[in-house]
Write an enzyme that holds these catalytic residues in place. Structure first.
Site, PDB file in Angstrom:
ATOM      1  N   ASP A 125      14.920  77.803 -15.107  1.00 11.58           N
ATOM      2  CA  ASP A 125      16.960  77.089 -15.143  1.00 11.58           C
ATOM      3  C   ASP A 125      17.151  76.631 -13.051  1.00 11.58           C
ATOM      4  O   ASP A 125      16.444  76.813 -13.008  1.00 11.58           O
ATOM      5  CB  ASP A 125      17.614  78.226 -15.579  1.00 11.58           C
ATOM      6  N   GLU A 149      13.462  73.282 -15.449  1.00 16.64           N
ATOM      7  CA  GLU A 149      14.471  71.568 -16.260  1.00 16.64           C
ATOM      8  C   GLU A 149      14.948  71.006 -14.910  1.00 16.64           C
ATOM      9  O   GLU A 149      15.677  71.147 -14.392  1.00 16.64           O
ATOM     10  CB  GLU A 149      16.173  72.890 -16.824  1.00 16.64           C
ATOM     11  N   ASP A 170      22.131  71.912 -23.623  1.00 13.84           N
ATOM     12  CA  ASP A 170      23.221  71.308 -22.760  1.00 13.84           C
ATOM     13  C   ASP A 170      23.771  70.175 -22.736  1.00 13.84           C
ATOM     14  O   ASP A 170      23.893  69.324 -22.369  1.00 13.84           O
ATOM     15  CB  ASP A 170      22.259  71.554 -21.603  1.00 13.84           C
TER      16      ASP A 170
END
Length: 820
Positions: free
Chosen positions: A521, A550, A619
């Site tokens: 992340d 990410e 997201d």
């Protein structure tokens, strides 16, 4: 990551030497380069001075309003890092500044004040949307950066040196192939030169061929044999190779303006990615929203699984809550590991074989990105109450005190069962920040600077107590950083020991009882040096572990063999979705193909082969809702609470679902590893967070509230199973080479060839509302006879003559052909 740092394929870097006796082997003098004639207009906040050919020394300045403790420069040139380029206030006059060297081109940037306040440059009027309701500032460097298309002309005897580019720090331009062979690429202005050659000190000259020709630049490629030599006085073993490039246009010939180029690399540093990941078909799961398999671990006020998403229950109608003000974000639906295990049959029948789990470590809330403890699985996913029994007995800095809870053991048993069925499992590693209930942060709150964890976090003030929260969220205190990663050695060791714990749980040297890798992340928030060391640790535990990051933008800096194996390939989605789904902002077939070609050339092949090719996630809005709301920037203006009536959150139409199936067919036939966000395959739809995170639709739980809208779409599910089976049946689709055959803007058709050993497939696709017929010369296909292997509609036809394939593609669909 400044452009001047060594970054790629085993610490590669390039040194340009002055014209001297060392360059006697060059057949022509370097082309003249006059950077002073190319000074760009710049805003008053940036001082720009010409540097080496194609480079500029830039000093950025910011005068913040009011007192600040830190200012960083984050941009496309440093991976949007908050720590790579820190500003200073040398004269203590409130004017902060930093200097960096940037290449020709277009650069986006922002300032980050006090670690969490992002702001565009107030003195730079040039900017663009950042895709998240804000703006990036834009800096253009060099004449070419201000062109939309080339103004060059082949054969005029002029060569624009400002457009020339070869950066060995990027795999776009330099890759180590092994056996003293190297891949070299070189960029010129399009329509500007007749021929480009790579040359070596031995006199070998190899003509390069164009692999990408866009409206502005053309990229040339070749492989060449070079003789590496040792590099003396290096702290680590290194070798280097010398080479250059010769350009020709009409009577003019010359070498690269820098003369001889020297690239260094570490022996044995060839980039390797896990072989199994080439066959992966990923499925992303948010555990709380997937399946409730054990009501005994349900949290208080577990929300009814099949209830109306927008209806508030009595326990949510307190403290002036509204749907978007706290209520929906506090919901828990009771999904757990038992439910996940019970649905392995479903996942196996779907055909996926690799699971990416959103965070499952102990944390509040549904998403778990606010970790309470990396050591333990959330007890509401496993055995309720077991976390409280052990937390007070453990020292975060001493792995010998760490215990295994019943929930932890349940997860390890799940891994064993998943592995037995052929699934790979990776976890979400959130190593940039934690939640406020994390034991280390609570200790810091209680003891202040006397806490043994005081150096773990970015503390702005002890009295009053203030700290930096990720993206301005006080609920997410961030770890303190320095140039080498996490500033606290103990915090770094803790993360490293957590990594070992879940990759080799019994610490016996055999990682088969552990997870198969990590999705990281916001890794760009942590200095890249940390990930270099962390990758070495991960690969030492399990050389076949998979690391994906990410990264929303181009990931050249991260896919270098020193950081990640792959990234979540949002750039793939940004190319395919506007072609398949948009109307007014639609990409043409040729532009979509050009963007995908650019991506393939940007990364090493071993990374391209294992990229997570997603189209939506937790997201973004869901794929079906993107089809209902076309002509928006990717992940832009897609939250109902922010964009209200401008976003249509209604159930998609039949045509819109058909467009999602076209996108999925691209996923299953293109290079890289496709990734499905849970529920897309049954027709789930919804705007961005929180509505993209509804509970999974299951046939055995039907009827749901509003059953006409919320039900498993059996035809849609069948389609996903069919195209997944198609991919799994053909090695060429998973591991094969790629070649574009047709990118026809008039017909809106895209056709490509996938080849592996003796297997050849043609994929023909169109988003047009009517059937399209395309003709392909047999000579381009490499085979004489073809048959239809898959078709999305009855309109599909194949007609073959002695020298031509005539393919009729169904509306908003595709055909896959297999060579006999």
């Amino acid at each position: 990551m400044k452009p001047s740092r060594s970054l790629l394929l085993g610490m590669l870097f390039c040194t340009a030497l002055c014209w001297s006796a060392e360059q006697d082997w060059l057949p022509h003098a370097p082309l003249a380069h006059e950077p002073t004639a190319d000074l760009p207009p710049t805003p008053p906040s940036i001082e720009v001075v010409p540097g080496a050919p194609g480079e500029w020394h830039c000093t950025f300045r910011l005068e913040p309003k009011g007192p600040v403790t830190s200012v960083a420069l984050a941009g496309s040139f440093n991976g949007w890092s908050r720590t790579a380029d820190m500003l200073r206030d040398p004269d203590q006059d409130g004017v902060w500044e930093c200097a960096t060297t940037l290449p020709n081109g277009r650069h986006c940037y922002k300032f980050v004040v006090d670690g969490d306040r992002w702001m565009p440059d107030p003195r730079n009027p040039q900017g663009e949307s950042d895709g998240h309701e804000g703006r990036n500032s834009v800096l253009l460097l060099g004449r070419v950066a201000r062109l939309d298309a080339s103004d060059g002309r082949v054969g005029d005897g002029r060569i624009d040196t400002h457009a020339l580019e070869h950066d060995p720090r990027s795999p776009t331009y330099f890759q180590v192939l092994g056996d003293n062979r190297f891949l070299l690429r070189y960029q010129t202005l399009s329509h500007d030169v007749e021929r480009v050659f790579a040359i070596s000190p031995t006199g070998a000259t190899v003509e390069m061929h164009a692999v990408s020709a866009g409206p502005l630049f053309t990229l040339y490629e070749t492989t060449i044999e070079l003789q590496p030599v040792d590099v003396p006085s290096e702290p680590v073993a290194a070798r280097q190779v010398h080479y250059s490039f010769v350009l020709q246009d009409a009577a003019r010939r010359g070498t690269d303006p820098r003369g001889v180029l020297t690239s260094r690399f570490t022996p044995g540093g060839t980039f390797r990615t896990p072989d199994w990941a080439r066959d992966a078909i990923w499925y992303q799961i948010m555990v709380d929203r997937f399946r409730n398999g054990d009501p005994s671990n349900d949290p208080p006020h577990t929300h009814p699984w099949t209830s109306d998403w927008f209806e508030l229950k009595p326990y949510e109608q307190v403290d002036d809550q509204t749907f978007y003000k706290s209520a929906v974000f506090l919901r828990l639906y009771g999904g757990d590991l038992a439910g996940l295990e019970q649905q392995l049959d479903y996942l196996q029948a779907l055909g996926v074989n690799a699971l990416y789990l959103n965070p499952i470590f102990e944390a509040e809330g549904h998403h778990k990105y606010n970790a309470t403890n990396f050591l333990h699985i959330d007890d509401e996913f496993g055995v309720k109450g077991d976390y409280a029994k052990v937390v007070e007995q453990e020292d975060l800095n001493d792995p010998a005190t760490w215990q295994w809870t019943a929930s932890d053991k349940l997860f390890l048993k799940f891994i064993e069962k998943a592995h037995a069925r052929g699934f790979r499992v990776i976890l979400d590693g959130v190593f940039n920040h934690v939640g406020t209930r994390h034991p280390a942060f609570r200790d810091v709150q209680a003891k202040g600077p006397d806490s043994p964890y005081a150096d773990w976090f970015e503390i702005k003030s002890w009295e009053p107590f203030e700290y930096v929260g990720w993206a301005g969220h006080d609920s997410l205190p961030v770890f303190r950083k320095n140039a080498t990663g996490l500033a606290s050695e103990n915090a770094k060791l803790h993360i490293f020991n957590v990594t070992r714990r879940w990759m080799d749980p019994d610490n016996d040297g055999d990682p088969r009882d552990g997870i198969d890798g990590w999705r990281l992340d916001v890794p760009n928030e942590v200095p890249e040096a940390f990930w270099v060391e962390w990758r070495q640790l991960v690969k030492s535990i399990n050389p076949d572990a998979y690391i994906t990051g990410e990264i929303w933008d181009r990931a050249d800096l991260w896919l270098d063999g020193r950081h990640f194996d792959a990234v979540m390939n949002y750039q793939f989605a940004k190319a395919v979705i506007p072609w398949a789904m948009f109307d007014q902002m639609k990409l043409s077939a040729s532009e979509m193909d050009r963007r995908l070609t650019e991506l393939r050339l940007a990364y090493p092949q071993v990374a391209t082969d294992v990229m997570q090719n997603l189209v939506d996630s937790h997201d973004t809005d869901r794929l079906a809702s993107m089809a209902r709301n076309p002509d928006r920037g990717y992940d832009h203006e897609n939250r109902i609470q922010d964009n209200g009536p401008t976003y249509d959150n209604g159930k998609p139409t039949a045509e819109q679902y058909q467009r999602t199936r076209l996108v999925a067919l691209v996923q299953m036939t293109y290079l890289g590893a496709p990734m499905i966000y849970y529920g897309d395959e049954v027709g789930m739809w919804g705007a961005d967070d929180p509505t993209c995170r509804k509970p999974m639709l299951w046939r055995d739980l039907q009827p749901y509230a509003k059953p006409e809208e919320n039900h498993v779409m059996r035809d849609h599910l069948r389609f996903y199973r069919d195209i997944i089976a198609l991919r799994k049946s053909h090695a060429a689709l998973r591991r094969g080479d790629f070649e574009t055959l047709v990118a026809d803007d008039d017909q809106d058709v895209w056709c490509f060839l996938r080849t592996a050993k003796q297997e050849r497939l043609i994929v023909a696709l169109t988003p047009a509302r009517t059937a399209q017929t395309v003709r392909i010369p047999l000579s381009k296909t490499g085979a004489e006879r073809w048959q239809v292997r898959y078709k999305s509609g009855a309109e599909a036809r194949l007609k073959q003559t002695d020298d031509t394939l005539e393919i009729t593609i169904p509306p908003i669909g595709g055909v896959v052909l297999l060579a006999d």
